[in-house]
Design a protein around this motif. Structure first.
Motif, short mmCIF file in Angstrom:
data_model
loop_
_atom_site.label_atom_id
_atom_site.label_comp_id
_atom_site.label_asym_id
_atom_site.label_seq_id
_atom_site.Cartn_x
_atom_site.Cartn_y
_atom_site.Cartn_z
N SER A 104 0.83 -1.22 0.00
CA SER A 104 0.00 0.00 0.00
C SER A 104 0.85 1.26 0.00
O SER A 104 0.45 2.28 -0.56
CB SER A 104 -0.93 -0.01 1.23
OG SER A 104 -1.76 -1.16 1.22
N PRO A 159 2.04 5.80 -2.65
CA PRO A 159 2.34 7.16 -2.18
C PRO A 159 3.82 7.51 -2.28
O PRO A 159 4.18 8.63 -2.64
CB PRO A 159 1.87 7.13 -0.72
CG PRO A 159 0.87 6.04 -0.66
CD PRO A 159 1.33 5.02 -1.64
N VAL A 185 -0.94 15.53 1.34
CA VAL A 185 -1.94 14.55 0.93
C VAL A 185 -1.42 13.13 1.06
O VAL A 185 -2.08 12.24 1.61
CB VAL A 185 -2.39 14.84 -0.52
CG1 VAL A 185 -3.30 13.72 -1.04
CG2 VAL A 185 -3.11 16.18 -0.61
N GLN A 186 -0.20 12.90 0.59
CA GLN A 186 0.35 11.55 0.61
C GLN A 186 0.70 11.08 2.03
O GLN A 186 0.53 9.89 2.37
CB GLN A 186 1.59 11.46 -0.29
CG GLN A 186 1.32 11.73 -1.76
CD GLN A 186 0.27 10.76 -2.32
OE1 GLN A 186 0.16 9.62 -1.90
NE2 GLN A 186 -0.52 11.26 -3.28
N LYS A 207 -0.92 12.03 4.74
CA LYS A 207 -2.20 11.69 5.36
C LYS A 207 -2.68 10.34 4.86
O LYS A 207 -3.21 9.52 5.63
CB LYS A 207 -3.21 12.79 5.04
CG LYS A 207 -4.56 12.59 5.72
CD LYS A 207 -5.52 13.71 5.38
CE LYS A 207 -4.99 15.04 5.91
NZ LYS A 207 -5.95 16.14 5.67
N ARG A 208 -2.46 10.09 3.58
CA ARG A 208 -2.87 8.80 3.01
C ARG A 208 -2.07 7.66 3.63
O ARG A 208 -2.63 6.61 3.98
CB ARG A 208 -2.67 8.83 1.50
CG ARG A 208 -3.11 7.54 0.81
CD ARG A 208 -2.86 7.63 -0.68
NE ARG A 208 -3.21 6.37 -1.35
CZ ARG A 208 -2.99 6.14 -2.65
NH1 ARG A 208 -2.43 7.09 -3.40
NH2 ARG A 208 -3.31 4.97 -3.16
N ASP A 257 -3.25 7.00 7.16
CA ASP A 257 -4.51 6.24 7.15
C ASP A 257 -4.24 4.77 6.83
O ASP A 257 -4.86 3.86 7.42
CB ASP A 257 -5.49 6.83 6.13
CG ASP A 257 -5.99 8.20 6.55
OD1 ASP A 257 -5.88 8.52 7.75
OD2 ASP A 257 -6.47 8.94 5.66
N LEU A 258 -3.34 4.51 5.90
CA LEU A 258 -3.02 3.13 5.54
C LEU A 258 -2.39 2.38 6.73
O LEU A 258 -2.74 1.23 7.02
CB LEU A 258 -2.05 3.10 4.35
CG LEU A 258 -2.66 3.48 2.99
CD1 LEU A 258 -1.57 3.60 1.94
CD2 LEU A 258 -3.70 2.44 2.56
#
Length: 484
Positions: A280, A284, A307-308, A310-311, A314-315
């Motif tokens: 995953s 990013p 953005v990345q 935060k992504r 979350d992952l």
């Protein structure tokens, strides 16, 4: 205050290691306990047999001496002047006629003096005898006496008080007959008996100890086999314990197998989680690398980096939560179900207040969930949310324990029924797939039932979907097996 003494030092200056007490092995415990019990039993049995033999021998001696006394009573006669006519000793027992033979007889007259003694009384000094009442019997001993050679000895003595009145009542007078036997005869019998008794009991004890050792080895053989199998598992030579064990050891081997399986599942889950997380994060990271390589402006790079990041956060959170949310707890504390169910239902009733759905409970107060409370909330939350989503007016939550044989803890039956349209049998497998929704028009991500299925599988349970007989809609039934 004086200082506490320090541990002794070795020659090199270091502390001597503290030797911890090690419990005895099961074999040593059983062998020691059984040996002590066997020795105690043989000792008590030998003592009881010895006392019984002594009592019987003394009783037989008393009866024999009593028989001699009555034999003399039948042969004794007195002259007209009251003098005693000596009976014949050899007619009763030849030993009475042998001086110092160990068998003696004497008669005590009314004046308390010995009126007659058998030839065997010549030489030894016998204990003094007294006149007995008519009909009186005594048996006593051992009594001290002096042997013919001057050595000390002892005798058993039987006395019989009787009356002589052969010439009428006017001529009656009482006298006593005493018969004595040396204790050497009885002691010789006791010595022979005791020697044979302890030889036989000792031999029996040795045989029983050897037999006990063989029985102990035979009885501990299944446990030794369990230890050998466990070593094979530790060395990687076997995948788990076999099932061919005595029923007393089955809970142990099943627990070991369950631990092994649980550890393998945990290891596999951790590997999968790390692999999923690595996969995953590749995208990013690739995006950020491309941004850096392309030389994009700083403002755009900062925005893309935010953005990345935060992504990726979350992952990571998702994968960690996923790794921690599943897993079978072998000996988890029991969790009451109704309090969690009430909290979940209150929240769902607010969310679906526009539908006016009513949820009914049929929860057995004895039912318990053995696992993590978070797993229970995830399980019931997804099933109840799915039921509220499709129900027209009614939802039914049923919880009951599943009884088991032996001392195993009870399993659990958890079922959720609704009065919605239900699920066709051919669509059940599709609905349980991750990311698939029963109706695309209904909002959702399609992973709730898949999470339920993963949780149930983690607890080695079974999830079945069928038509509700009571409400007519769908019925989701979870069965968790009894514990170890």
């Amino acid at each position: 205050m004086p200082e506490a003494p320090s541990p002794p030092r070795t020659a090199g200056g270091g502390r001597e290691p503290i030797v911890k007490w090690r419990p005895r092995s099961l074999r040593a415990r059983q062998l020691l306990a059984a040996s002590i019990g066997l020795v105690a039993f043989l000792a008590l049995a030998g003592y009881a047999l010895d006392r019984a033999f002594v009592t019987t021998a003394e009783d037989n001696l008393e009866r024999r001496l009593e028989g001699y006394a009555y034999s003399y009573a039948n042969k004794i006669d007195f002259a007209r002047d009251g003098s005693l006519l000596a009976p014949s000793d050899s007619q009763i027992d030849p030993r009475f006629a042998q001086p110092g033979s160990g068998l003696y007889a004497e008669i005590v007259l009314p004046n308390g003096q010995r009126g007659w003694g058998s030839d065997s009384t010549l030489g030894p000094y016998l204990p003094e005898s007294k006149l007995l009442m008519p009909g009186q019997k005594i048996f006593e001993g051992p009594l001290q006496m002096t042997q013919l050679d001057g050595s000390q000895g002892s005798v058993y003595r039987f006395g019989l008080g009787t009356i002589w009145g052969a010439r009428g009542p006017q001529s009656e007078f009482s006298y006593s007959i005493y018969v004595m036997e040396d204790t050497e005869v009885l002691n010789s019998q006791l010595q022979t008996f005791r020697h044979a008794l302890w030889v036989y009991l000792g031999s029996a004890g040795v045989v029983l100890l050897l037999l006990q050792g063989l029985i102990l080895n035979w009885s501990l053989r299944p446990l030794q086999r369990v230890i050998a199998e466990l070593k094979r598992v530790q060395r990687g030579q076997a995948q788990g314990m076999t099932e061919n064990h005595p029923r007393e050891l089955e809970p142990l081997t099943e627990s070991i197998n369950a631990f092994i399986e649980s550890e393998r599942e945990n290891l596999e889950r951790q590997r999968n989680t790390l692999a999923d997380l690595a996969h995953s994060l590749k995208t990013p990271l690739a995006v950020l690398r491309a941004q850096l390589d392309d030389g994009v402006p700083t403002a755009a790079l900062r925005e893309e980096l935010d953005v990345q990041l935060k992504r990726m956060n979350d992952l990571v959170s998702y994968q960690l939560a996923r790794a921690a949310s599943t897993g079978h707890a072998l000996f988890a504390a029991p969790v009451a179900i109704e309090p969690y169910a009430e909290v979940i239902v209150r929240g769902l009733e607010k969310v679906y207040a526009h539908k006016g759905v009513i949820c009914e409970f049929e929860i057995d107060p004895e039912a318990r969930f053995h696992g993590e409370p978070g797993d229970l909330q995830e399980l019931m939350g997804n099933l109840l949310e799915n039921a509220f989503k499709w129900a027209r007016a009614r939802v039914l939550l049923t919880v009951a324990p599943i009884t088991s044989a032996g001392n195993r803890r009870a399993g659990l039956l958890l079922a959720v029924d609704d009065d919605g349209p239900g699920i066709a049998e051919e669509d059940v497998a599709k609905v349980l797939q991750r990311g698939v929704r029963g109706d695309e028009r209904v909002q959702g991500h399609g992973i709730g039932l898949a999470i339920v299925q993963d949780l149930v599988r983690g607890y080695r349970g079974e999830l079945t979907v069928s038509r509700s007989q009571e409400l007519g809609g769908a019925r989701f039934e979870v069965r968790l097996p009894p514990g170890l």
